[in-house]
Design a protein around this motif. Structure first.
Motif, PDB file in Angstrom:
ATOM      1  N   PHE A  23       0.866  -1.186   0.000  1.00  0.00           N
ATOM      2  CA  PHE A  23       0.000   0.000   0.000  1.00  0.00           C
ATOM      3  C   PHE A  23       0.900   1.233   0.000  1.00  0.00           C
ATOM      4  O   PHE A  23       1.894   1.288   0.726  1.00  0.00           O
ATOM      5  CB  PHE A  23      -0.882  -0.016   1.256  1.00  0.00           C
ATOM      6  CG  PHE A  23      -2.033   0.932   1.190  1.00  0.00           C
ATOM      7  CD1 PHE A  23      -3.246   0.531   0.646  1.00  0.00           C
ATOM      8  CD2 PHE A  23      -1.903   2.236   1.654  1.00  0.00           C
ATOM      9  CE1 PHE A  23      -4.309   1.407   0.575  1.00  0.00           C
ATOM     10  CE2 PHE A  23      -2.967   3.113   1.583  1.00  0.00           C
ATOM     11  CZ  PHE A  23      -4.165   2.699   1.050  1.00  0.00           C
ATOM     12  N   HIS A  77     -13.265  10.166   4.082  1.00  0.00           N
ATOM     13  CA  HIS A  77     -11.800  10.308   4.012  1.00  0.00           C
ATOM     14  C   HIS A  77     -11.423  10.417   2.538  1.00  0.00           C
ATOM     15  O   HIS A  77     -11.941   9.659   1.710  1.00  0.00           O
ATOM     16  CB  HIS A  77     -11.186   9.067   4.675  1.00  0.00           C
ATOM     17  CG  HIS A  77      -9.706   8.950   4.637  1.00  0.00           C
ATOM     18  ND1 HIS A  77      -8.851  10.033   4.597  1.00  0.00           N
ATOM     19  CD2 HIS A  77      -8.898   7.837   4.662  1.00  0.00           C
ATOM     20  CE1 HIS A  77      -7.597   9.587   4.586  1.00  0.00           C
ATOM     21  NE2 HIS A  77      -7.601   8.278   4.617  1.00  0.00           N
ATOM     22  N   GLU A  79      -8.507   9.921   0.997  1.00  0.00           N
ATOM     23  CA  GLU A  79      -7.465   9.100   0.391  1.00  0.00           C
ATOM     24  C   GLU A  79      -8.123   8.216  -0.677  1.00  0.00           C
ATOM     25  O   GLU A  79      -9.240   7.719  -0.519  1.00  0.00           O
ATOM     26  CB  GLU A  79      -6.737   8.259   1.459  1.00  0.00           C
ATOM     27  CG  GLU A  79      -5.448   7.680   0.915  1.00  0.00           C
ATOM     28  CD  GLU A  79      -4.472   7.193   2.002  1.00  0.00           C
ATOM     29  OE1 GLU A  79      -4.827   7.178   3.191  1.00  0.00           O
ATOM     30  OE2 GLU A  79      -3.329   6.844   1.618  1.00  0.00           O
ATOM     31  N   ASP A  81      -8.028   5.268  -1.837  1.00  0.00           N
ATOM     32  CA  ASP A  81      -8.584   3.922  -1.691  1.00  0.00           C
ATOM     33  C   ASP A  81     -10.054   3.960  -1.275  1.00  0.00           C
ATOM     34  O   ASP A  81     -10.755   2.954  -1.380  1.00  0.00           O
ATOM     35  CB  ASP A  81      -7.747   3.067  -0.719  1.00  0.00           C
ATOM     36  CG  ASP A  81      -7.490   3.728   0.610  1.00  0.00           C
ATOM     37  OD1 ASP A  81      -7.337   4.960   0.664  1.00  0.00           O
ATOM     38  OD2 ASP A  81      -7.433   3.004   1.622  1.00  0.00           O
ATOM     39  N   HIS A  82     -10.530   5.123  -0.834  1.00  0.00           N
ATOM     40  CA  HIS A  82     -11.953   5.273  -0.484  1.00  0.00           C
ATOM     41  C   HIS A  82     -12.674   6.281  -1.382  1.00  0.00           C
ATOM     42  O   HIS A  82     -13.871   6.175  -1.590  1.00  0.00           O
ATOM     43  CB  HIS A  82     -12.098   5.708   0.982  1.00  0.00           C
ATOM     44  CG  HIS A  82     -11.307   4.848   1.900  1.00  0.00           C
ATOM     45  ND1 HIS A  82     -11.641   3.529   2.141  1.00  0.00           N
ATOM     46  CD2 HIS A  82     -10.165   5.068   2.599  1.00  0.00           C
ATOM     47  CE1 HIS A  82     -10.735   2.994   2.946  1.00  0.00           C
ATOM     48  NE2 HIS A  82      -9.832   3.905   3.237  1.00  0.00           N
ATOM     49  N   HIS A 144      -6.599   9.511   9.732  1.00  0.00           N
ATOM     50  CA  HIS A 144      -5.231   9.919   9.912  1.00  0.00           C
ATOM     51  C   HIS A 144      -4.822  11.068   9.010  1.00  0.00           C
ATOM     52  O   HIS A 144      -3.621  11.391   8.927  1.00  0.00           O
ATOM     53  CB  HIS A 144      -4.287   8.719   9.656  1.00  0.00           C
ATOM     54  CG  HIS A 144      -4.355   8.218   8.209  1.00  0.00           C
ATOM     55  ND1 HIS A 144      -3.244   8.152   7.411  1.00  0.00           N
ATOM     56  CD2 HIS A 144      -5.379   7.811   7.435  1.00  0.00           C
ATOM     57  CE1 HIS A 144      -3.589   7.676   6.200  1.00  0.00           C
ATOM     58  NE2 HIS A 144      -4.884   7.467   6.219  1.00  0.00           N
ATOM     59  N   ASP A 163     -11.063   4.554   7.810  1.00  0.00           N
ATOM     60  CA  ASP A 163      -9.806   3.945   8.284  1.00  0.00           C
ATOM     61  C   ASP A 163      -9.817   3.647   9.788  1.00  0.00           C
ATOM     62  O   ASP A 163      -9.155   2.700  10.255  1.00  0.00           O
ATOM     63  CB  ASP A 163      -8.619   4.886   8.014  1.00  0.00           C
ATOM     64  CG  ASP A 163      -8.136   4.831   6.573  1.00  0.00           C
ATOM     65  OD1 ASP A 163      -8.563   3.956   5.814  1.00  0.00           O
ATOM     66  OD2 ASP A 163      -7.315   5.703   6.219  1.00  0.00           O
ATOM     67  N   TYR A 189      -2.457  -2.346  11.470  1.00  0.00           N
ATOM     68  CA  TYR A 189      -3.016  -1.158  10.822  1.00  0.00           C
ATOM     69  C   TYR A 189      -2.819   0.082  11.716  1.00  0.00           C
ATOM     70  O   TYR A 189      -2.399   1.143  11.258  1.00  0.00           O
ATOM     71  CB  TYR A 189      -4.512  -1.380  10.548  1.00  0.00           C
ATOM     72  CG  TYR A 189      -5.077  -0.350   9.630  1.00  0.00           C
ATOM     73  CD1 TYR A 189      -4.988  -0.501   8.247  1.00  0.00           C
ATOM     74  CD2 TYR A 189      -5.679   0.805  10.119  1.00  0.00           C
ATOM     75  CE1 TYR A 189      -5.477   0.451   7.393  1.00  0.00           C
ATOM     76  CE2 TYR A 189      -6.162   1.761   9.277  1.00  0.00           C
ATOM     77  CZ  TYR A 189      -6.068   1.579   7.919  1.00  0.00           C
ATOM     78  OH  TYR A 189      -6.544   2.541   7.073  1.00  0.00           O
ATOM     79  N   HIS A 220     -11.958  -0.785   5.885  1.00  0.00           N
ATOM     80  CA  HIS A 220     -11.000  -1.874   5.631  1.00  0.00           C
ATOM     81  C   HIS A 220     -11.313  -2.980   6.634  1.00  0.00           C
ATOM     82  O   HIS A 220     -11.444  -2.706   7.835  1.00  0.00           O
ATOM     83  CB  HIS A 220      -9.554  -1.442   5.881  1.00  0.00           C
ATOM     84  CG  HIS A 220      -9.010  -0.404   4.939  1.00  0.00           C
ATOM     85  ND1 HIS A 220      -8.822  -0.638   3.602  1.00  0.00           N
ATOM     86  CD2 HIS A 220      -8.586   0.858   5.163  1.00  0.00           C
ATOM     87  CE1 HIS A 220      -8.300   0.450   3.032  1.00  0.00           C
ATOM     88  NE2 HIS A 220      -8.163   1.376   3.959  1.00  0.00           N
TER      89      HIS A 220
HETATM   90 FE1  FEO Z   1      -6.216   6.508   4.612  1.00  0.00          FE
HETATM   91 FE2  FEO Z   1      -7.689   3.583   3.759  1.00  0.00          FE
HETATM   92  O1  FEO Z   1      -6.920   5.279   3.498  1.00  0.00           O
END
Ligand code: FEO
Length: 398
Positions: A23, A77, A79, A81-82, A144, A163, A189, A220
């Protein structure tokens, strides 16, 4: 992944990425991961909560093939991936509005070029009605990224946390069934993503646990239908509690550093101090990060390359510094051939670690008896410091 209804009108969707192994070109994913998305159908409006990594957009769009209407896309969020599939979802639903925190709005515009007019910034505690269902947005900055928030579905007492409380774990389980596996993945994580924000997360844990929550639904890993399992784990990880453990990341070139490390490991074990030893040539940095969540001490072992520590050690020390673990004590074991500034260099690489530095052991060439005696002294010091901190018996048993 399936689209599964787990509360009336509330569906778990998204994609399981079984084979992803890295990742951010940085974080090892030994168990893959998932990008969870959730659909909430109210009597008057429908919301999609988070999307999936753009590489998995097709999976999400397939799950949405029979969903005629999406009024809101909640971006907890930004980022990718979302959020990375938001532009694709917006194309399918031209009247949908993205809901994000004010900082989230600006990140979505910058990173994904989402048209500004299609994103509405929501305030902390703002609510949006879907008819018979209500979403409340709770700002949790720095969990985060600076824009992070969670979404609470009041009527069903489901908290969508993205997250926060997540785990990089690929599984067909909708809810946690193998607690040991999820604990390990969630701790990994936390270590890799959340640990630097420990102080902030303390406030956010209290904030979200003041709500009545039956289900924590992260983006996740599996959902938690016993939220206390993960909340208690987080409370422990963010506390100041440390364990009677020394983490020893090291590397060796011609064997001297390894001889010293192995001697020190035995000397500590004889004194009742636990050790986790990582050869950085082969170590999983995620495992190293997990070990730093609870450890009281770190000893870095390095040979000397052009006066400085071995380059691989730079990377590991930089990681430890960036993760800001709650370590209390640190030391260095260093071997050299004709000159070394490795100790000074490492000391300069760890300004974030609030540690007491114990006398290093520096050895010219292969270790001699005097070097082994110095390692005995270091083991004594560590045991004494752990004893003062109430972590180990003070009487030496070596
Ligand atoms: Fe901070 Fe799952 O991305």
């Amino acid at each position: 992944m399936l689209k599964r209804e787990f509360r009336s009108g509330v569906y778990a969707m998204g994609a399981v990425d079984w084979d992803r192994r890295l990742f951010d070109s940085l974080i090892p994913l030994p168990d893959g991961t998932s990008y969870n998305s959730y659909l909430v159908r109210g009597s008057e409006a429908t919301a999609l909560i988070d999307t999936v990594d753009p590489a998995r957009s097709a999976t999400l769009m397939h799950q949405l093939r029979d969903v005629d209407r999406v009024d809101y896309i909640v971006s907890n969020h930004s980022e990718q991936d979302h959020s990375g599939s938001i532009p694709t979802v917006l194309e399918k639903y031209p009247s949908a509005t993205v809901l994000a925190s004010p900082k989230g709005k600006s990140l979505l515009v910058d990173h994904l070029h989402v048209p500004e007019e299609r994103v509405k910034a929501v305030k902390d505690s703002e609510e949006v009605s879907l008819g018979d269902k209500t979403l409340r947005f709770i700002h949790t900055p720095w969990v985060h990224w600076p824009e992070t928030m969670v979404t609470y579905l009041l009527e069903e007492r489901v908290l969508f946390t993205c997250d926060f409380f997540g785990s990089h774990l690929s599984t067909t389980d909708m809810f946690v069934s193998d607690k040991a596996a999820v604990y390990e993945a969630a701790k990994r994580y936390f270590a890799e993503i959340m640990m630097p924000f420990r102080a902030t997360i303390r406030k956010d844990v209290e904030k979200v646990t003041s709500l009545e929550v039956d289900i924590i639904a992260p983006s996740h890993g599996p959902m938690y239908d016993q939220p206390d399992f993960i909340i208690d784990a987080y409370r422990d990880w963010i506390s100041d509690r440390v364990e009677n453990t020394v983490v020893i990341p090291y590397i060796t070139m011609h064997g001297s550093t390894r001889l010293m490390v192995e001697y020190l490991v035995s000397a500590l074990a004889k004194r009742g101090v636990k050790v986790q030893q990582f050869d950085l040539a082969v170590a999983d940095l995620g495992k190293l990060a997990i070990s730093l969540v609870d450890a009281a001490s770190i000893v870095i072992g390095t040979p000397t390359v052009h006066v400085h520590p071995h380059p691989v050690v730079f990377n590991a020390v930089n990681l430890a510094n960036a993760l800001r673990p709650k370590l209390k004590f640190a030391s260095i074991v260093n071997s050299y051939g004709w000159g070394s500034k490795a100790v000074e260099t490492i000391a300069g690489l760890i300004p974030n670690l609030k540690v007491e530095v114990l006398d290093p052991v520096i050895c010219k060439g292969a270790p001699r008896e005097t070097d082994y005696q110095a390692l005995e002294t270091l083991a004594d010091s560590i045991q004494a410091k752990h004893a003062e901190a109430g972590l180990v018996e003070s009487a030496a048993t070596a």
